[in-house]
Design an enzyme around this catalytic site. Structure first.
Site, mmCIF file in Angstrom:
data_model
loop_
_atom_site.group_PDB
_atom_site.id
_atom_site.type_symbol
_atom_site.label_atom_id
_atom_site.label_comp_id
_atom_site.label_asym_id
_atom_site.label_seq_id
_atom_site.Cartn_x
_atom_site.Cartn_y
_atom_site.Cartn_z
ATOM 1 N N GLU A 270 -9.206 -3.892 12.968
ATOM 2 C CA GLU A 270 -8.633 -5.229 12.825
ATOM 3 C C GLU A 270 -8.446 -5.847 14.204
ATOM 4 O O GLU A 270 -7.753 -5.292 15.046
ATOM 5 C CB GLU A 270 -7.280 -5.213 12.106
ATOM 6 C CG GLU A 270 -7.352 -4.850 10.647
ATOM 7 C CD GLU A 270 -6.015 -5.026 9.937
ATOM 8 O OE1 GLU A 270 -5.222 -5.913 10.348
ATOM 9 O OE2 GLU A 270 -5.760 -4.275 8.984
ATOM 10 N N GLU B 13 -2.429 1.850 9.053
ATOM 11 C CA GLU B 13 -1.271 1.634 9.914
ATOM 12 C C GLU B 13 0.032 2.220 9.363
ATOM 13 O O GLU B 13 0.948 1.494 8.974
ATOM 14 C CB GLU B 13 -1.115 0.128 10.159
ATOM 15 C CG GLU B 13 -2.358 -0.516 10.726
ATOM 16 C CD GLU B 13 -2.274 -2.040 10.747
ATOM 17 O OE1 GLU B 13 -1.156 -2.573 10.593
ATOM 18 O OE2 GLU B 13 -3.322 -2.692 10.902
#
Length: 460
Positions: A364, A173
Site C-alpha cells: 500500500e 497490518e
C-alpha cells in the site's frame, strides 16, 4: 525532489517486478446482504450513529461485487500485472465457523479466473479488518480460539483457489488493526483497551497468521507473507520521556510484527509498556508464528513524531502521543508527503534483519487528493502523479542499492468507503461516481499505464 518521467522510471525496475493496485473487500464490494453473506463487525459497528463523518456505510461502496468484470477490464486497459484484493471472511464463512457459504466463495473463484484470463496475477489477502460478527461475540481477536478459526478459514479458501493463486498475504497490518480497532475504538469492533491490555490481540493475529501460512502451503506452492504498516518514528525532543515514548511506539509500529515472524520473539523494548498483558503467549506459539514466509508486505504513507502523552486519553489508551510529520505538501488526509521516508523504512528493515529479511513488496502506497470530475469528464490529479513518481523513484534507488523488492501496489485502485471517513476522501486512481457508479480513469491511472508500458518495453 525532481519529478521523474514515466519512461525513465519504468526502465529502472527489474523484469519480474509486479506493478499492481490494491483494494480491501469491505471498502469496495458492497452487496452486504446478498448471497448468504453473514454480518461482519463493520456492519454492526456502523449501525451506531455518529461513527462515520458523513453518516455513510459500505452497503454499496464501489459495487465491485456486481461490477468486477468491468473493473477487471479497466485493469487490463491499464496493463496491470497484479491485483491485490482481500477476501471477506463473512462472505465465505458467515459465522466464522463451520460450513462454507458456496455462493460467497464462488465470487472469489470467478474473480481469480477473470484475473488469470486477463494475465493479471491474483494476490489474495485473507484478512483486512473485516471479520464475522459472530466471532466477535466470542471475543474476536482477544480470544485465542479466533486464531484457530482463522486457520480453518485459510484452509477453506486455499482448498478452493490455491491451485490458481500463487501469491498471498494472510493479515493486513496487525498492529494497525490492534490500535485502531481495539485501542482507539475508531474502527470496528470499536473496543477501547489500553495498549498493554490489547497485546493479546496482536499475539492472536500473529498466531492466526502462522496457522494460515501452514494451511495455504498444504494446498498451494505459493509465496506467502503478511503486511506491516511502517513509518520512520522520531521523538519530538530529546527529553527522556519523549525518547521513551518514541521507543515504545517505534517498536510497536515497526518491529513487533517482523521480530515475531522473522526472529521468533517479541522485542525486549516492549517490556517497558505499561500494564502489558502477556498471558496469551504460550511457549510453543512462536514455532507457529515464525513459520517461514516468502515475502513481506509493507504499507508506507508518512513519518511520525512521538511524544509522551500530554494528558490521559478518555480511556487511558496509549502511553504516547503521535503526530504525522515532515512538512508540506499535504494530502487531503492532512498527511505530509515524504518519499524519503520510504527509503528510511526499507533501509532500516535491511539493517535490522539482514539475510533473514525476505523479499519485500510495497502493498500500500498512495494518497487521497481533492479529485473532481470536470465538465469534460476528466479527473486531473497531478499531485497524485508526483506522489507516485517520487515514491517509485525512491523504490528504484533502494533496489539499486541491493534491497530486494518484488512489487508495488498503489493504494488504491478505486475510490472507496474510507472507514470512519466514509466517502469524504478519494484514494483511487480510478474515480467512482457513487451515485451512478460510473468509473473514470484519473490522469494518474493514465500515467501509471505509461510507466508500465515503458517498463515492459525496457524488457524487450
Amino acid at each position: 525532489m525532481a519529478f521523474p518521467s514515466p519512461k525513465a522510471l519504468g526502465a529502472a525496475f527489474p523484469r519480474e517486478f509486479l506493478f499492481g493496485v490494491a483494494t480491501a473487500a469491505y471498502q469496495i464490494e458492497g452487496a452486504l446482504a446478498e448471497d448468504g453473506r453473514g454480518e461482519s463487525v463493520w456492519d454492526r459497528f456502523l449501525r451506531q450513529p455518529g461513527l462515520v463523518v458523513d453518516g455513510s456505510d459500505g452497503a454499496v461502496a464501489a459495487d465491485h461485487y456486481h461490477r468486477w468484470r468491468g473493473d477487471l477490464g479497466i485493469m487490463t486497459e491499464l496493463g496491470l500485472g497484479a491485483y491485490r484484493f482481500s477476501i471477506s471472511w463473512s462472505r465465505v464463512q458467515p459465522t466464522g465457523r463451520g460450513a462454507v457459504n458456496e455462493a460467497g466463495l464462488a465470487f472469489y473463484d470467478r474473480l481469480v479466473d477473470g484475473l488469470l484470463e486477463r494475465n493479471i496475477e491474483p494476490v489474495a489477502t485473507l484478512f483486512h479488518s473485516d471479520m464475522p460478527a459472530a466471532l466477535m461475540d466470542l471475543g474476536g481477536w482477544c480470544a485465542r480460539e479466533t486464531s484457530a478459526r482463522f486457520g480453518d478459514f485459510a484452509e477453506h479458501v486455499a482448498r478452493r483457489i490455491g491451485d490458481r493463486v500463487g501469491s498471498w498475504f494472510t493479515i493486513a497490518e496487525p498492529y494497525t488493526l490492534m490500535r485502531h480497532s481495539y485501542v482507539l475504538g475508531e474502527h470496528a469492533p470499536g473496543l477501547r483497551l489500553s495498549t498493554g491490555a490489547a497485546l493479546p490481540v496482536m499475539h492472536h493475529l500473529l498466531l492466526g497468521h502462522g496457522l494460515a501460512v501452514r494451511a495455504i502451503r498444504s494446498h498451494s506452492r505459493a509465496r506467502i507473507g503478511l503486511t506491516n504498516h511502517s513509518s520512520p518514528c522520531r521523538p519530538v525532543s530529546q527529553a527522556a520521556e519523549d525518547v521513551a515514548a518514541n521507543t515504545i511506539f517505534d517498536t510497536l509500529r515497526n518491529h513487533t510484527v517482523t521480530d515475531a515472524i522473522l526472529l521468533g520473539r517479541y522485542p525486549k523494548e516492549l517490556e517497558a509498556l505499561p500494564d502489558a498483558d502477556w498471558s496469551a503467549v504460550r511457549e510453543a506459539d512462536f514455532e507457529i508464528i515464525k513459520t517461514p514466509v516468502d515475502w513481506l508486505g509493507l504499507t508506507y504513507f508518512h513519518p511520525i513524531a512521538v511524544s509522551s502523552p500530554k494528558s490521559a486519553a478518555p480511556h487511558g489508551s496509549e502511553p504516547f502521543d503521535i503526530t504525522v510529520t515532515g512538512g508540506e505538501p499535504e494530502t487531503t488526509m492532512g498527511w505530509p508527503i515524504v518519499p524519503a521516508g520510504l527509503g528510511e523504512v526499507l533501509s532500516a528493515l535491511s539493517e535490522r534483519y539482514g539475510d533473514r529479511l525476505p523479499p519485500l513488496v510495497i502493498t500500500e502506497n498512495g494518497c487521497s487528493m481533492p479529485d473532481q470530475l470536470s465538465g469534460e469528464g476528466r479527473v486531473d490529479d497531478p499531485q497524485r502523479i508526483r506522489f507516485l513518481a517520487n515514491h517509485l523513484k525512491v523504490l528504484a534507488e533502494a533496489i539499486q542499492s541491493g534491497i530486494r523488492i518484488d512489487g508495488y501496489f498503489i493504494w488504491s485502485f478505486l475510490d472507496h468507503f474510507e472507514w470512519e471517513l466514509g466517502y469524504t476522501k478519494r484514494w483511487g486512481i480510478v474515480y467512482v461516481d457513487f451515485d451512478t457508479q460510473q468509473r473514470t480513469l484519473k490522469s494518474s491511472a493514465l500515467w501509471y499505464r505509461e510507466l508500465i508500458e515503458s517498463w515492459r518495453s525496457a524488457q524487450l
